[in-house]
Design a protein around this motif. Structure first.
Motif, PDB file in Angstrom:
ATOM      1  N   PHE A 123       0.823  -1.209   0.000  1.00  0.00           N
ATOM      2  CA  PHE A 123       0.000   0.000   0.000  1.00  0.00           C
ATOM      3  C   PHE A 123       0.856   1.257   0.000  1.00  0.00           C
TER       4      PHE A 123
ATOM      5  N   ARG B 218       3.845   1.649  -0.928  1.00  0.00           N
ATOM      6  CA  ARG B 218       4.626   1.839  -2.144  1.00  0.00           C
ATOM      7  C   ARG B 218       3.763   2.326  -3.292  1.00  0.00           C
ATOM      8  N   ALA B 219       2.452   2.002  -3.231  1.00  0.00           N
ATOM      9  CA  ALA B 219       1.575   2.361  -4.343  1.00  0.00           C
ATOM     10  C   ALA B 219       1.055   3.791  -4.230  1.00  0.00           C
ATOM     11  N   MET B 220       1.083   4.362  -3.021  1.00  0.00           N
ATOM     12  CA  MET B 220       0.539   5.713  -2.821  1.00  0.00           C
ATOM     13  C   MET B 220       1.594   6.766  -3.168  1.00  0.00           C
ATOM     14  N   PRO B 221       1.178   7.868  -3.783  1.00  0.00           N
ATOM     15  CA  PRO B 221       2.112   8.982  -3.942  1.00  0.00           C
ATOM     16  C   PRO B 221       2.530   9.491  -2.560  1.00  0.00           C
TER      17      PRO B 221
ATOM     18  N   LEU C 110       3.300  12.364  -1.649  1.00  0.00           N
ATOM     19  CA  LEU C 110       2.678  13.644  -1.333  1.00  0.00           C
ATOM     20  C   LEU C 110       1.275  13.452  -0.767  1.00  0.00           C
ATOM     21  N   VAL C 111       0.536  12.456  -1.283  1.00  0.00           N
ATOM     22  CA  VAL C 111      -0.811  12.199  -0.762  1.00  0.00           C
ATOM     23  C   VAL C 111      -0.730  11.799   0.703  1.00  0.00           C
TER      24      VAL C 111
ATOM     25  N   PHE D 226       0.182  14.923   2.762  1.00  0.00           N
ATOM     26  CA  PHE D 226      -0.985  15.800   2.893  1.00  0.00           C
ATOM     27  C   PHE D 226      -2.008  15.200   3.847  1.00  0.00           C
ATOM     28  N   PHE D 227      -2.203  13.882   3.747  1.00  0.00           N
ATOM     29  CA  PHE D 227      -3.178  13.232   4.618  1.00  0.00           C
ATOM     30  C   PHE D 227      -2.781  13.436   6.079  1.00  0.00           C
TER      31      PHE D 227
ATOM     32  N   TYR E  14       6.938   5.768   3.065  1.00  0.00           N
ATOM     33  CA  TYR E  14       7.257   5.374   1.693  1.00  0.00           C
ATOM     34  C   TYR E  14       8.625   4.707   1.608  1.00  0.00           C
TER      35      TYR E  14
ATOM     36  N   LEU F  54       9.481  18.200  -0.688  1.00  0.00           N
ATOM     37  CA  LEU F  54       8.014  18.206  -0.662  1.00  0.00           C
ATOM     38  C   LEU F  54       7.516  18.999   0.534  1.00  0.00           C
TER      39      LEU F  54
ATOM     40  N   THR G 179      10.194  18.693  -6.811  1.00  0.00           N
ATOM     41  CA  THR G 179       9.531  19.918  -6.355  1.00  0.00           C
ATOM     42  C   THR G 179      10.300  21.146  -6.827  1.00  0.00           C
TER      43      THR G 179
ATOM     44  N   LYS H  21       2.547   8.653  -9.963  1.00  0.00           N
ATOM     45  CA  LYS H  21       2.491   9.066  -8.558  1.00  0.00           C
ATOM     46  C   LYS H  21       3.067  10.473  -8.388  1.00  0.00           C
ATOM     47  N   ASN H  22       4.151  10.762  -9.134  1.00  0.00           N
ATOM     48  CA  ASN H  22       4.777  12.080  -9.016  1.00  0.00           C
ATOM     49  C   ASN H  22       3.873  13.201  -9.512  1.00  0.00           C
TER      50      ASN H  22
ATOM     51  N   ALA I  93       1.169  13.937  -8.615  1.00  0.00           N
ATOM     52  CA  ALA I  93       0.467  14.555  -7.483  1.00  0.00           C
ATOM     53  C   ALA I  93       1.066  15.918  -7.144  1.00  0.00           C
TER      54      ALA I  93
ATOM     55  N   LEU J 191      -5.111  15.000  -6.609  1.00  0.00           N
ATOM     56  CA  LEU J 191      -4.817  15.418  -5.240  1.00  0.00           C
ATOM     57  C   LEU J 191      -5.372  16.810  -4.968  1.00  0.00           C
TER      58      LEU J 191
ATOM     59  N   PHE K  86      -9.782  11.773   1.312  1.00  0.00           N
ATOM     60  CA  PHE K  86      -8.483  11.199   0.980  1.00  0.00           C
ATOM     61  C   PHE K  86      -8.596   9.738   0.564  1.00  0.00           C
TER      62      PHE K  86
ATOM     63  N   TYR L 111      -5.776   7.084  -7.317  1.00  0.00           N
ATOM     64  CA  TYR L 111      -4.381   6.800  -7.686  1.00  0.00           C
ATOM     65  C   TYR L 111      -4.145   5.310  -7.860  1.00  0.00           C
ATOM     66  N   LEU L 112      -4.768   4.518  -6.970  1.00  0.00           N
ATOM     67  CA  LEU L 112      -4.589   3.065  -7.086  1.00  0.00           C
ATOM     68  C   LEU L 112      -5.101   2.580  -8.432  1.00  0.00           C
TER      69      LEU L 112
ATOM     70  N   THR M  24      -2.417   3.540 -11.086  1.00  0.00           N
ATOM     71  CA  THR M  24      -1.162   2.773 -11.044  1.00  0.00           C
ATOM     72  C   THR M  24      -1.420   1.300 -11.349  1.00  0.00           C
TER      73      THR M  24
END
Lengths: 289, 214
Positions: free
Chosen positions: A114, A116-119, A121-122, A125-126, A146, A210, B64, B154-155, B157, B168, B185, B192-193, B196
Motif C-alpha cells: 500500500f 509503495r503504491a501511494m504517492p 505527497l498524498v 498531505f493526509f 514510503y 516536498l 519539487t 504518482k509524481n 500529485a 490530489l 483522501f 491513484y490506485l 497505477t
C-alpha cells in the motif's frame, strides 16, 4: 583504440579512419548546436534582466544568507530523521515479511504494497491535513512510510540473496532463528545491499523538498520567500540559480557515495565467497589428518 | 461515502487531469528518454557528454524544485504557457532521465556478438539497430519502464499541489466544502490506485506477450 566508445556495444565497430573523420564532423556540428542553444538561453537571461544588480543584491544581506542557511539546516534535519526512521521501519517490515507466522506476513505485505503504491505527497498531505500534525513530523512520517516500505523490499531481497548454506550452517550450529537473522543473514544482506540502500536515501533527500508544499520552512521555502519579494524585483531565476546547484550537489554527493561503495565492494575480497580448498582423497578434512 | 457521489464531477475532473498529465508526460518522457539514450551510446563525444549531463542533473534534482523552477520561474523568463503544459514539461523531462538509463541498460543487455553478426551479414547501422538490437533491448526493458511510468503517475500529485487540475488538488475544494477529510483522501487514494494498477496491468500484458522468458 583511443577513439573507441567507452564500452564495447553491439551498435557499432571501433571506427576506422574514415568513420573517425565523419564522427569528427558530427562532433563539431553538434557541439556548435549545443553552444548555440546555451548562448541563446544566456541571451534570454540577459534580455529579461536576470543579471541586474537589483535581483542579486539580496544574497549579499546577512539576514537572507542566514534564512537560506536555516532552510538548508531544516532540510538536512528532516532528511536525518527520515533516513533513520525509514531504515528502522524497513528493518521491521522486512522481518515481518520474512516471518513464519502467516498473519504477520500478510499484514506486512499489505502495508508494504500500500505505502509503495501511494504517492508520497498524498500521504504527507493526509497526515498534515487530516491528522492535523505539524509540518516537520508530517513530512518525516510520509517519507518514512514510503522509503521504509521500499527499503523493506531491499532488505528482504538482500536476506534472500544470502547463500542457503549460510543459513543451514548457522542452524546446524544450534542458533535460533533470531540469531541466524541478526548475526548471519542481516550483516551480509546489508553489505550486499548498501549501494541500493544509499540510492534510496538519495530519494528521501530529494523528497524532503516536498515539505515546501506543506509550508515546512526548508531550503526551497526559504528560496520562495526571497523570490517573491517585490523589493528585489521578484528574483525567481537568480534564486533558482543559487538553490539548484546546492540541492543537486547534495544529491550527487550521496549518489556518488553509493557508486563508490558499489565499486569498492566489487573489488573487496570480503564480499566474495571465501574459497575453501577441497579435501584431498584420503583426508577427512581440509588440512586435517 | 457521499463525498464521492456528491462530487462525482469534481473527482472525475481531477481523475481525468491526472490521467491526461500522466499520458502526455509519459509520451514526452519516452521520446526524450529515447533521444538521450541514443545520445549516450552515440560514437560522437559531445552528444555523449550532453546525454550524461542531462541524466546526471535531472536524476539528482528534487522534482519539487523542478516544478518550482518551471512553473514559477519560467514565466519570469518571459515564457507564458498554460500551467498544465508547464507541468507536463517538468514531469516529462524529469522522468526522461530515468527512461534514458533504463533504455541504455536495455541496449547493454544485447550481446556484442549480435551486432557483430548483423554487420557480418552486411547490415547497415540502421538495420543493425532497428532489426537486431532494439527489438531485443525493448523486450528486456518492459518491466523497468512500467515501474518508471508508475512513479511518474504518482509524481504527478506534485502538480496538483502547484494548482494544476489534478486528483490530489480536489482535496482543497472538498475541504472547504466541509466534507469528511478522511473519506476525501480515501477516494483520492482509490483514484491513484486505479491509475497505477492499470499501468501495471498494461505492462504485465505487454511483458507476457513480448518479454524475455528467463
Amino acid at each position: 583504440m583511443t577513439h573507441s566508445a567507452p564500452t564495447p556495444t553491439a551498435l557499432y565497430d571501433i571506427p576506422g579512419p574514415q568513420a573517425r573523420k565523419r564522427h569528427l564532423v558530427y562532433g563539431i556540428v553538434s557541439t556548435a548546436l549545443i553552444l548555440a542553444l546555451v548562448g541563446w538561453i544566456v541571451y534570454l537571461l540577459f534580455d529579461t534582466d536576470q543579471f541586474t544588480a537589483e535581483k542579486w543584491r539580496p544574497f549579499q544581506y546577512k539576514g537572507i544568507q542566514e534564512l537560506l542557511l536555516r532552510g538548508l539546516g531544516n532540510t538536512l534535519k528532516a532528511f536525518a530523521y527520515a533516513a533513520v526512521l525509514s531504515l528502522a521501519l524497513g528493518a521491521v517490515l522486512a522481518v515481518g515479511r520474512l516471518s513464519v507466522h502467516r498473519p504477520v506476513r500478510w499484514v506486512s505485505t499489505l502495508l508494504v504494497e500500500f505505502f509503495r503504491a501511494m504517492p508520497v505527497l498524498v500521504m504527507i498531505f493526509f497526515i498534515f491535513v487530516a491528522l492535523k500534525v505539524q509540518a516537520l513530523p508530517a513530512l518525516v512520517a510520509g517519507l518514512t512510510l514510503y522509503n521504509g516500505s521500499v527499503l523493506a523490499e531491499v532488505f528482504r531481497t538482500g536476506i534472500n540473496s544470502v547463500d542457503r548454506g549460510q543459513r543451514e550452517a548457522a542452524y546446524a550450529l544450534g542458533m535460533r532463528k533470531t540469531q541466524v537473522t541478526t548475526f548471519v543473514l542481516a550483516p551480509q544482506a546489508v553489505r550486499a545491499m548498501l549501494p541500493t540502500i544509499i540510492s534510496q536515501l538519495v530519494v528521501a533527500l530529494k523528497d524532503t523538498s516536498l515539505g515546501y508544499l506543506i509550508t515546512y520552512e526548508e531550503f526551497l521555502h526559504a528560496g520562495k520567500l526571497i523570490a517573491s519579494n517585490l523589493d528585489y524585483g521578484l528574483p525567481f531565476i537568480p534564486v533558482v540559480m543559487v538553490i539548484s546547484p546546492i540541492y543537486i550537489g547534495l544529491c550527487m554527493l550521496l549518489s556518488w557515495f553509493a557508486t563508490w561503495v558499489a565499486r569498492r565492494q566489487r573489488r573487496s575480497p570480503k564480499t566474495e565467497a571465501v574459497g575453501v580448498a577441497p579435501a584431498e582423497p584420503g583426508k577427512l578434512l581440509p588440512g586435517g589428518q | 461515502m457521499d463525498v464521492l457521489t456528491d462530487n462525482f464531477s469534481l473527482y472525475g475532473e481531477g481523475f481525468l487531469g491526472t490521467v491526461e498529465l500522466t499520458v502526455y508526460s509519459s509520451a514526452l518522457a519516452l521520446a526524450l528518454g529515447f533521444v538521450m539514450a541514443s545520445f549516450r551510446v552515440a560514437p560522437v563525444g559531445s552528444l555523449r557528454v550532453l546525454g550524461t549531463v542531462w541524466v546526471t542533473v535531472l536524476r539528482n534534482t528534487p522534482l519539487t524544485l523542478l516544478f518550482f523552477a518551471v512553473l514559477l520561474g519560467l514565466p519570469r523568463f518571459g515564457l507564458v504557457l498554460p500551467f498544465q503544459l508547464f507541468a507536463v514539461l517538468a514531469l516529462g523531462c524529469y522522468t526522461s532521465a530515468f527512461i534514458c538509463e533504463v533504455l541504455r541498460s536495455g541496449i547493454n543487455t544485447v550481446p556484442t556478438g549480435q551486432g557483430e553478426a548483423a554487420r557480418t551479414l552486411g547490415m547497415s547501422f540502421g538495420q543493425t539497430l532497428g532489426n537486431v538490437v532494439l527489438p531485443q533491448a525493448f523486450r528486456s526493458v518492459i518491466p523497468p519502464i512500467g515501474s518508471t511510468l508508475i512513479a511518474l503517475a504518482k509524481n504527478s500529485a506534485i502538480a496538483g499541489a502547484f494548482s494544476v487540475t489534478e486528483l490530489l488538488g480536489t482535496y482543497r475544494t472538498l475541504n472547504e466544502l466541509g466534507y469528511s477529510i478522511i473519506w476525501t483522501f480515501i477516494w483520492i487514494a482509490v483514484g491513484y490506485l486505479i491509475i497505477t494498477l492499470t499501468i501495471s496491468a498494461l505492462f504485465h500484458v505487454m511483458e507476457k506477450r513480448w518479454g524475455v522468458a528467463r
